[in-house]
Write a protein that holds these residues in place. Structure first.
Motif, PDB file in Angstrom:
ATOM      1  N   ASP A  89       1.236  -0.833  -0.048  1.00 31.40           N
ATOM      2  CA  ASP A  89       0.325  -0.207   0.199  1.00 31.40           C
ATOM      3  C   ASP A  89       0.571   1.046   0.304  1.00 31.40           C
ATOM      4  O   ASP A  89       0.172   2.103   0.160  1.00 31.40           O
ATOM      5  CB  ASP A  89      -1.024   0.120   1.958  1.00 31.40           C
ATOM      6  N   ASN A  90       1.959   1.161   0.227  1.00 34.36           N
ATOM      7  CA  ASN A  90       2.864   2.752   0.737  1.00 34.36           C
ATOM      8  C   ASN A  90       3.978   2.086  -0.471  1.00 34.36           C
ATOM      9  O   ASN A  90       4.561   3.184  -1.564  1.00 34.36           O
ATOM     10  CB  ASN A  90       3.740   2.301   1.531  1.00 34.36           C
ATOM     11  N   LEU A  91       3.419   1.979  -1.494  1.00 36.42           N
ATOM     12  CA  LEU A  91       4.114   2.292  -2.959  1.00 36.42           C
ATOM     13  C   LEU A  91       2.920   2.897  -4.167  1.00 36.42           C
ATOM     14  O   LEU A  91       2.011   2.780  -3.930  1.00 36.42           O
ATOM     15  CB  LEU A  91       4.457   0.864  -4.044  1.00 36.42           C
ATOM     16  N   LYS A  92       3.733   3.489  -4.726  1.00 33.62           N
ATOM     17  CA  LYS A  92       2.634   3.842  -5.992  1.00 33.62           C
ATOM     18  C   LYS A  92       2.916   3.155  -7.333  1.00 33.62           C
ATOM     19  O   LYS A  92       3.493   2.033  -7.027  1.00 33.62           O
ATOM     20  CB  LYS A  92       3.428   5.510  -6.363  1.00 33.62           C
ATOM     21  N   VAL A  93       1.339   3.331  -7.661  1.00 32.15           N
ATOM     22  CA  VAL A  93       1.124   2.455  -8.744  1.00 32.15           C
ATOM     23  C   VAL A  93       2.245   2.168  -9.835  1.00 32.15           C
ATOM     24  O   VAL A  93       2.705   0.966  -9.866  1.00 32.15           O
ATOM     25  CB  VAL A  93      -0.367   3.291  -9.680  1.00 32.15           C
ATOM     26  N   MET A  94       3.105   2.993  -9.710  1.00 33.46           N
ATOM     27  CA  MET A  94       4.390   2.613 -11.087  1.00 33.46           C
ATOM     28  C   MET A  94       5.267   2.004  -9.844  1.00 33.46           C
ATOM     29  O   MET A  94       6.009   0.705 -10.963  1.00 33.46           O
ATOM     30  CB  MET A  94       4.234   4.522 -11.193  1.00 33.46           C
ATOM     31  N   GLU A  95       5.663   1.839  -9.165  1.00 36.39           N
ATOM     32  CA  GLU A  95       6.121   1.382  -8.355  1.00 36.39           C
ATOM     33  C   GLU A  95       6.075   0.184  -8.361  1.00 36.39           C
ATOM     34  O   GLU A  95       7.193  -0.432  -8.389  1.00 36.39           O
ATOM     35  CB  GLU A  95       7.012   2.322  -6.804  1.00 36.39           C
ATOM     36  N   TYR A  96       4.956   0.278  -7.323  1.00 29.97           N
ATOM     37  CA  TYR A  96       4.329  -1.455  -7.783  1.00 29.97           C
ATOM     38  C   TYR A  96       4.795  -2.357  -9.311  1.00 29.97           C
ATOM     39  O   TYR A  96       4.947  -2.917  -8.883  1.00 29.97           O
ATOM     40  CB  TYR A  96       3.017  -1.215  -7.116  1.00 29.97           C
ATOM     41  N   MET A  97       3.776  -1.633 -10.398  1.00 32.53           N
ATOM     42  CA  MET A  97       4.353  -2.722 -11.321  1.00 32.53           C
ATOM     43  C   MET A  97       5.976  -2.432 -11.693  1.00 32.53           C
ATOM     44  O   MET A  97       6.423  -3.427 -11.654  1.00 32.53           O
ATOM     45  CB  MET A  97       3.884  -1.659 -12.231  1.00 32.53           C
ATOM     46  N   GLU A  98       7.058  -1.437 -11.424  1.00 36.60           N
ATOM     47  CA  GLU A  98       8.176  -1.926 -11.654  1.00 36.60           C
ATOM     48  C   GLU A  98       8.396  -2.779 -11.172  1.00 36.60           C
ATOM     49  O   GLU A  98       9.419  -3.908 -10.619  1.00 36.60           O
ATOM     50  CB  GLU A  98       8.479  -0.716 -11.966  1.00 36.60           C
ATOM     51  N   PHE A  99       8.298  -2.601  -8.894  1.00 34.79           N
ATOM     52  CA  PHE A  99       8.897  -3.563  -8.140  1.00 34.79           C
ATOM     53  C   PHE A  99       8.465  -5.193  -8.623  1.00 34.79           C
ATOM     54  O   PHE A  99       9.516  -6.204  -9.965  1.00 34.79           O
ATOM     55  CB  PHE A  99       7.844  -3.336  -7.090  1.00 34.79           C
ATOM     56  N   TYR A 100       7.387  -5.214  -9.842  1.00 35.79           N
ATOM     57  CA  TYR A 100       7.743  -6.905  -9.795  1.00 35.79           C
ATOM     58  C   TYR A 100       8.066  -7.362 -10.889  1.00 35.79           C
ATOM     59  O   TYR A 100       8.336  -8.633 -11.926  1.00 35.79           O
ATOM     60  CB  TYR A 100       5.489  -6.838  -9.774  1.00 35.79           C
ATOM     61  N   ALA A 101       8.297  -6.182 -12.287  1.00 32.69           N
ATOM     62  CA  ALA A 101       8.827  -6.648 -13.549  1.00 32.69           C
ATOM     63  C   ALA A 101      10.035  -6.470 -12.890  1.00 32.69           C
ATOM     64  O   ALA A 101      10.715  -7.452 -13.599  1.00 32.69           O
ATOM     65  CB  ALA A 101       8.650  -4.710 -14.480  1.00 32.69           C
ATOM     66  N   ILE A 103      10.876  -8.000 -10.661  1.00 37.92           N
ATOM     67  CA  ILE A 103      11.416  -9.487 -10.040  1.00 37.92           C
ATOM     68  C   ILE A 103      11.998 -10.562 -11.610  1.00 37.92           C
ATOM     69  O   ILE A 103      12.070 -11.677 -11.388  1.00 37.92           O
ATOM     70  CB  ILE A 103       9.373  -9.992  -9.362  1.00 37.92           C
ATOM     71  N   TYR A 104      10.868 -10.192 -12.432  1.00 35.31           N
ATOM     72  CA  TYR A 104      11.698 -11.706 -13.692  1.00 35.31           C
ATOM     73  C   TYR A 104      12.800 -10.455 -14.744  1.00 35.31           C
ATOM     74  O   TYR A 104      12.789 -10.898 -15.804  1.00 35.31           O
ATOM     75  CB  TYR A 104      10.188 -10.795 -14.872  1.00 35.31           C
ATOM     76  N   GLY A 105      12.944 -10.131 -13.823  1.00 33.98           N
ATOM     77  CA  GLY A 105      14.244  -9.178 -14.686  1.00 33.98           C
ATOM     78  C   GLY A 105      14.849  -8.496 -15.155  1.00 33.98           C
ATOM     79  O   GLY A 105      15.231  -7.800 -16.195  1.00 33.98           O
ATOM     80  N   ILE A 106      13.332  -7.453 -15.804  1.00 37.72           N
ATOM     81  CA  ILE A 106      13.135  -6.459 -16.448  1.00 37.72           C
ATOM     82  C   ILE A 106      12.848  -5.228 -15.701  1.00 37.72           C
ATOM     83  O   ILE A 106      11.966  -4.892 -14.808  1.00 37.72           O
ATOM     84  CB  ILE A 106      11.334  -6.395 -16.792  1.00 37.72           C
ATOM     85  N   THR A 107      13.748  -4.356 -16.066  1.00 38.99           N
ATOM     86  CA  THR A 107      14.834  -3.032 -15.275  1.00 38.99           C
ATOM     87  C   THR A 107      14.651  -1.477 -16.010  1.00 38.99           C
ATOM     88  O   THR A 107      14.986  -1.707 -17.787  1.00 38.99           O
ATOM     89  CB  THR A 107      15.744  -3.567 -14.144  1.00 38.99           C
ATOM     90  N   LYS A 110      13.181  -0.071 -20.467  1.00 34.47           N
ATOM     91  CA  LYS A 110      12.299  -1.269 -20.442  1.00 34.47           C
ATOM     92  C   LYS A 110      11.036  -1.581 -19.484  1.00 34.47           C
ATOM     93  O   LYS A 110       9.642  -1.912 -20.056  1.00 34.47           O
ATOM     94  CB  LYS A 110      13.168  -2.643 -20.731  1.00 34.47           C
ATOM     95  N   ALA A 111      11.596  -1.541 -18.503  1.00 33.04           N
ATOM     96  CA  ALA A 111      10.607  -1.696 -17.468  1.00 33.04           C
ATOM     97  C   ALA A 111       9.359  -0.701 -17.721  1.00 33.04           C
ATOM     98  O   ALA A 111       8.091  -0.713 -17.487  1.00 33.04           O
ATOM     99  CB  ALA A 111      10.757  -2.268 -15.959  1.00 33.04           C
ATOM    100  N   GLU A 112       9.750   0.745 -17.658  1.00 35.88           N
ATOM    101  CA  GLU A 112       9.379   1.799 -17.235  1.00 35.88           C
ATOM    102  C   GLU A 112       7.992   1.852 -18.786  1.00 35.88           C
ATOM    103  O   GLU A 112       7.387   1.982 -18.897  1.00 35.88           O
ATOM    104  CB  GLU A 112      10.001   3.080 -17.713  1.00 35.88           C
TER     105      GLU A 112
END
Length: 219
Positions: A89-101, A103-107, A110-112
């Motif tokens: 809950d303390n992450l912004k939506v974009m931060e949340y998505m980039e965090f999960y990306a 995990i799969y080595g997408i940074t 490219k992740a953005e």
């Protein structure tokens, strides 16, 4: 070759038999609805596919891989959306998505780019700087569906994605699933309401008391 092959699944919770020999197949690009009352065995079946519950008997193959023995490998080719989930809950939506990306080595860039594309898919582009906790339940459901897509999975496993949503929010989820269907994604989606899935699905499996009692087209 079928995308998913489930054969003779058995599961016991103590003395209670939750699954009693469930078998079915799902082909590439198919959208199958697993329909049944609460406690029928839908979630248990899906959790076994996702490597979260150990089967007491039977087999599951996803894209030819033994899902019961190679659960780590399977997690790279499936997208799993549970019926109840936790969010950061303390992450912004974009931060949340980039965090999960990540995990799969997408940074990085490219992740953005990927995350913005997925947020557009689920109609959350204007919420990218909002905290996850500020989103409505329907928006959180759409965000978690986007999260499941970051690694371009071959198979989507969606456990009651519209549960607890109002009619407008349910329509939003259905609209996204329809788009994924048009993109030839293979999808398994559960619900206890056939009517809300009938237009989305190519086939239906009805589960009752741990058994697959009907399997075929919606008609």
């Amino acid at each position: 070759m079928a995308m998913l092959e489930v054969k003779d699944l058995h599961v016991y919770y103590g003395v209670i038999q939750a699954l009693k020999g469930i078998s079915f197949e799902v082909n590439q690009g198919e959208v199958i609805a697993l329909i049944g009352a609460n406690g029928a065995g839908k979630t248990t079946t899906m959790k076994i596919m996702a490597g979260l519950v150990q089967a007491d008997g039977g087999s599951v193959k996803i894209s030819g891989i033994d899902a019961l023995k190679e659960s780590r490998m399977i997690k790279r080719i499936i997208g799993y959306m549970p019926d109840f989930f936790g969010v950061y809950d303390n992450l912004k939506v974009m931060e949340y998505m980039e965090f999960y990306a990540s995990i799969y080595g997408i940074t990085g860039s490219k992740a953005e780019k990927l995350c913005r594309k997925l947020m557009e898919l689920v109609d959350l582009t204007d919420k990218s700087e909002f905290l996850v906790d500020e989103l409505s339940r329907g928006m959180k459901q759409r965000l978690c569906l986007a999260r499941c897509l970051v690694h371009d999975p071959k198979l989507l496993i969606l456990d009651e994605p519209a549960s607890g949503l109002d009619p407008r929010a349910r329509h939003g989820i259905q609209k996204i699933i329809k788009r994924l269907k048009e993109e030839k994604k293979t999808i398994i989606i559960s619900s206890h309401i056939l009517q809300e899935l009938s237009e989305l699905c190519t086939s239906v499996g009805v589960i009752d008391h741990g058994k697959m009692v009907v399997r075929g087209t919606v008609d």
